[in-house]
Design a protein around this motif. Structure first.
Motif, PDB file in Angstrom:
ATOM      1  N   PHE A   1       0.834  -1.082  -0.092  1.00  0.00           N
ATOM      2  CA  PHE A   1       0.000   0.001   0.064  1.00  0.00           C
ATOM      3  C   PHE A   1       0.956   1.224  -0.003  1.00  0.00           C
ATOM      4  CE2 PHE A   1      -2.526   3.590   2.181  1.00  0.00           C
ATOM      5  CZ  PHE A   1      -3.579   3.455   1.176  1.00  0.00           C
ATOM      6  N   GLY A   2       1.842   1.133   0.884  1.00  0.00           N
ATOM      7  CA  GLY A   2       2.803   2.387   0.790  1.00  0.00           C
ATOM      8  C   GLY A   2       3.185   2.555  -0.484  1.00  0.00           C
ATOM      9  N   ALA A   3       3.869   1.601  -1.344  1.00  0.00           N
ATOM     10  CA  ALA A   3       4.528   1.640  -2.687  1.00  0.00           C
ATOM     11  C   ALA A   3       3.442   2.196  -3.479  1.00  0.00           C
ATOM     12  CB  ALA A   3       5.027   0.132  -3.193  1.00  0.00           C
ATOM     13  N   LEU A   4       2.193   1.622  -3.490  1.00  0.00           N
ATOM     14  CA  LEU A   4       1.191   1.879  -4.590  1.00  0.00           C
ATOM     15  C   LEU A   4       0.834   3.393  -4.254  1.00  0.00           C
ATOM     16  CD1 LEU A   4      -1.194   1.257  -6.607  1.00  0.00           C
ATOM     17  CD2 LEU A   4      -2.435   0.788  -4.494  1.00  0.00           C
ATOM     18  N   MET A   5       0.763   3.880  -3.050  1.00  0.00           N
ATOM     19  CA  MET A   5       0.503   5.488  -2.538  1.00  0.00           C
ATOM     20  C   MET A   5       1.299   6.143  -3.325  1.00  0.00           C
ATOM     21  SD  MET A   5      -2.673   5.172  -2.090  1.00  0.00           S
ATOM     22  CE  MET A   5      -2.949   6.874  -1.914  1.00  0.00           C
ATOM     23  N   VAL A   6       2.818   6.004  -2.993  1.00  0.00           N
ATOM     24  CA  VAL A   6       3.771   6.733  -3.496  1.00  0.00           C
ATOM     25  C   VAL A   6       3.882   6.916  -5.173  1.00  0.00           C
ATOM     26  CG1 VAL A   6       6.313   6.782  -3.964  1.00  0.00           C
ATOM     27  CG2 VAL A   6       5.378   6.269  -1.694  1.00  0.00           C
ATOM     28  N   VAL A   7       3.465   5.706  -5.728  1.00  0.00           N
ATOM     29  CA  VAL A   7       3.065   5.529  -7.288  1.00  0.00           C
ATOM     30  C   VAL A   7       1.977   6.388  -7.787  1.00  0.00           C
ATOM     31  CG1 VAL A   7       2.548   4.262  -9.339  1.00  0.00           C
ATOM     32  CG2 VAL A   7       4.277   3.538  -7.608  1.00  0.00           C
ATOM     33  N   VAL A   8       0.874   6.525  -7.002  1.00  0.00           N
ATOM     34  CA  VAL A   8      -0.485   7.161  -7.193  1.00  0.00           C
ATOM     35  C   VAL A   8       0.113   8.691  -6.981  1.00  0.00           C
ATOM     36  CG1 VAL A   8      -2.612   7.789  -6.596  1.00  0.00           C
ATOM     37  CG2 VAL A   8      -1.962   5.348  -6.793  1.00  0.00           C
ATOM     38  N   LEU A   9       1.051   9.102  -5.929  1.00  0.00           N
ATOM     39  CA  LEU A   9       1.089  10.365  -5.813  1.00  0.00           C
ATOM     40  C   LEU A   9       2.051  10.996  -6.945  1.00  0.00           C
ATOM     41  CD1 LEU A   9       1.114  12.796  -3.853  1.00  0.00           C
ATOM     42  CD2 LEU A   9       3.327  11.905  -2.477  1.00  0.00           C
TER      43      LEU A   9
ATOM     44  N   GLN B   1       3.019  13.730   2.456  1.00  0.00           N
ATOM     45  CA  GLN B   1       2.249  12.603   1.895  1.00  0.00           C
ATOM     46  C   GLN B   1       3.309  11.613   1.597  1.00  0.00           C
ATOM     47  OE1 GLN B   1       1.492  15.603   1.062  1.00  0.00           O
ATOM     48  NE2 GLN B   1      -0.763  15.828   1.389  1.00  0.00           N
ATOM     49  N   TYR B   2       4.420  12.158   0.992  1.00  0.00           N
ATOM     50  CA  TYR B   2       5.955  11.374   0.673  1.00  0.00           C
ATOM     51  C   TYR B   2       6.203  10.772   1.959  1.00  0.00           C
ATOM     52  CZ  TYR B   2       7.062  12.890  -3.841  1.00  0.00           C
ATOM     53  OH  TYR B   2       7.017  13.036  -5.288  1.00  0.00           O
ATOM     54  N   VAL B   3       6.434  11.275   3.192  1.00  0.00           N
ATOM     55  CA  VAL B   3       6.767  10.788   4.289  1.00  0.00           C
ATOM     56  C   VAL B   3       5.734   9.719   4.946  1.00  0.00           C
ATOM     57  CG1 VAL B   3       7.314  11.496   6.869  1.00  0.00           C
ATOM     58  CG2 VAL B   3       8.285  12.880   4.955  1.00  0.00           C
ATOM     59  N   TRP B   4       4.516  10.177   4.738  1.00  0.00           N
ATOM     60  CA  TRP B   4       3.357   8.896   5.362  1.00  0.00           C
ATOM     61  C   TRP B   4       3.649   7.664   4.712  1.00  0.00           C
ATOM     62  CZ3 TRP B   4       0.790   8.329   9.495  1.00  0.00           C
ATOM     63  CH2 TRP B   4       0.398   9.428  10.268  1.00  0.00           C
ATOM     64  N   PHE B   5       3.680   7.776   3.323  1.00  0.00           N
ATOM     65  CA  PHE B   5       3.784   6.712   2.584  1.00  0.00           C
ATOM     66  C   PHE B   5       4.870   5.762   2.709  1.00  0.00           C
ATOM     67  CE2 PHE B   5       0.634   9.359  -0.341  1.00  0.00           C
ATOM     68  CZ  PHE B   5      -0.519   9.003   0.630  1.00  0.00           C
ATOM     69  N   VAL B   6       6.041   6.420   2.687  1.00  0.00           N
ATOM     70  CA  VAL B   6       7.293   5.821   2.876  1.00  0.00           C
ATOM     71  C   VAL B   6       7.482   5.077   4.189  1.00  0.00           C
ATOM     72  CG1 VAL B   6       9.941   6.262   2.731  1.00  0.00           C
ATOM     73  CG2 VAL B   6       8.555   7.020   1.038  1.00  0.00           C
TER      74      VAL B   6
ATOM     75  N   LEU C   1       5.092   3.951   5.899  1.00  0.00           N
ATOM     76  CA  LEU C   1       4.058   2.983   5.922  1.00  0.00           C
ATOM     77  C   LEU C   1       4.908   1.715   5.430  1.00  0.00           C
ATOM     78  CD1 LEU C   1       1.361   2.149   6.607  1.00  0.00           C
ATOM     79  CD2 LEU C   1       0.651   2.481   4.453  1.00  0.00           C
ATOM     80  N   GLY C   2       5.735   1.879   4.240  1.00  0.00           N
ATOM     81  CA  GLY C   2       6.305   0.746   3.701  1.00  0.00           C
ATOM     82  C   GLY C   2       7.348   0.434   4.528  1.00  0.00           C
ATOM     83  N   VAL C   3       8.098   1.114   5.233  1.00  0.00           N
ATOM     84  CA  VAL C   3       9.166   1.037   6.286  1.00  0.00           C
ATOM     85  C   VAL C   3       8.549   0.226   7.316  1.00  0.00           C
ATOM     86  CG1 VAL C   3      10.802   1.688   7.713  1.00  0.00           C
ATOM     87  CG2 VAL C   3      10.759   2.915   5.496  1.00  0.00           C
ATOM     88  N   ALA C   4       7.544   0.674   7.955  1.00  0.00           N
ATOM     89  CA  ALA C   4       6.941  -0.187   8.893  1.00  0.00           C
ATOM     90  C   ALA C   4       6.522  -1.703   8.570  1.00  0.00           C
ATOM     91  CB  ALA C   4       5.446   0.348   9.437  1.00  0.00           C
ATOM     92  N   GLY C   5       6.047  -1.567   7.225  1.00  0.00           N
ATOM     93  CA  GLY C   5       5.684  -2.980   6.646  1.00  0.00           C
ATOM     94  C   GLY C   5       7.177  -3.736   6.701  1.00  0.00           C
ATOM     95  N   MET C   6       8.378  -3.374   6.420  1.00  0.00           N
ATOM     96  CA  MET C   6       9.425  -3.917   6.183  1.00  0.00           C
ATOM     97  C   MET C   6       9.767  -4.633   7.237  1.00  0.00           C
ATOM     98  SD  MET C   6      10.345  -4.304   2.842  1.00  0.00           S
ATOM     99  CE  MET C   6      11.792  -4.600   2.955  1.00  0.00           C
ATOM    100  N   PHE C   7       9.716  -3.403   8.519  1.00  0.00           N
ATOM    101  CA  PHE C   7      10.251  -3.942   9.827  1.00  0.00           C
ATOM    102  C   PHE C   7       9.261  -5.189  10.519  1.00  0.00           C
ATOM    103  CE2 PHE C   7      12.361   0.170  10.336  1.00  0.00           C
ATOM    104  CZ  PHE C   7      13.204  -0.238  10.948  1.00  0.00           C
ATOM    105  N   MET C   8       8.058  -5.122   9.864  1.00  0.00           N
ATOM    106  CA  MET C   8       7.160  -6.450  10.280  1.00  0.00           C
ATOM    107  C   MET C   8       7.871  -7.492   9.675  1.00  0.00           C
ATOM    108  SD  MET C   8       3.397  -4.619  10.280  1.00  0.00           S
ATOM    109  CE  MET C   8       2.533  -5.945  10.739  1.00  0.00           C
ATOM    110  N   LEU C   9       7.904  -7.426   8.447  1.00  0.00           N
ATOM    111  CA  LEU C   9       8.677  -8.670   7.601  1.00  0.00           C
ATOM    112  C   LEU C   9       9.918  -9.291   8.408  1.00  0.00           C
ATOM    113  CD1 LEU C   9       7.510  -7.533   3.838  1.00  0.00           C
ATOM    114  CD2 LEU C   9       6.500  -9.542   5.407  1.00  0.00           C
ATOM    115  N   GLY C  10      10.801  -8.057   8.493  1.00  0.00           N
ATOM    116  CA  GLY C  10      12.031  -8.366   9.006  1.00  0.00           C
ATOM    117  C   GLY C  10      11.920  -9.083  10.340  1.00  0.00           C
ATOM    118  N   ARG C  11      10.991  -8.841  11.174  1.00  0.00           N
ATOM    119  CA  ARG C  11      10.699  -9.274  12.419  1.00  0.00           C
ATOM    120  C   ARG C  11      10.193 -10.875  12.280  1.00  0.00           C
ATOM    121  NH1 ARG C  11       6.094  -8.323  16.586  1.00  0.00           N
ATOM    122  NH2 ARG C  11       6.726  -9.295  18.273  1.00  0.00           N
ATOM    123  N   GLU C  12       9.490 -10.916  11.305  1.00  0.00           N
ATOM    124  CA  GLU C  12       8.876 -12.279  11.104  1.00  0.00           C
ATOM    125  C   GLU C  12      10.041 -13.157  10.823  1.00  0.00           C
ATOM    126  OE1 GLU C  12       6.229 -13.973  11.927  1.00  0.00           O
ATOM    127  OE2 GLU C  12       5.966 -12.397  13.132  1.00  0.00           O
TER     128      GLU C  12
END
Length: 153
Positions: free
Chosen positions: A98-106, A129-134, A136-147
């Motif tokens: 979603f973060g990547a999609l929203m950066v592309v939409v922006l 908006q850039y900061v929010w979407f980026v 969001l993607g970083v938070a997802g990467m942290f979640m994946l890294g933790r898993e």
């Protein structure tokens, strides 16, 4: 002047009995809270809506009631960490996607509706908006890294 306080008897605060808190499961609280909000809302909307839409809303209320009742029966203590692995991975991937999609939409929005702005001006104007979407993607990467680092059992 005498500033000493004189007590003449037993104060009323010593006799207070507090009600015991009932321990309810979180999903039961969710069901009851949602029902307390949903039922008056549906009752208010039913007379206003057209009959077809009102009937549909009534059906949806019954489905919500049944779903939340089934959900309240789940015991969260019995869900193991291993069973939660797949939902955590999916949520992390959703954040990244979603973060990547929203950066592309922006970027698409800026390049089509504001082509007169330079890249620096676009970033200056839409940095929030850039900061929010980026992030969001970083938070997802942290979640994946933790898993990925979580030990397998």
């Amino acid at each position: 002047m005498d500033f000493q306080r004189k007590t003449t008897g037993e104060s009323a605060t010593n006799n207070i009995e507090f009600a015991q808190a009932t321990t309810r499961k979180p999903l039961e609280l969710l069901r009851d809270t949602e029902a307390l909000l949903r039922r008056p809302t549906v009752a208010t909307l039913m007379p206003i809506l057209p009959p077809k839409l009102g009937n549909r809303l009534q059906e949806l209320q019954e489905v919500a009631e049944d779903s939340l009742t089934d959900l309240a029966l789940i015991d969260l203590e019995k869900i193991s960490d291993w069973e939660m692995r797949s939902p955590r991975i999916r949520l992390g991937l959703s954040f990244v996607g979603f973060g990547a999609l929203m950066v592309v939409v922006l970027l698409l929005y800026l390049n089509t509706l504001h082509p007169e702005l330079s890249t620096v001006e676009q970033i200056r104007q839409y940095w929030y908006q850039y900061v929010w979407f980026v992030n969001l993607g970083v938070a997802g990467m942290f979640m994946l890294g933790r898993e990925a680092m979580r030990p397998r059992k």
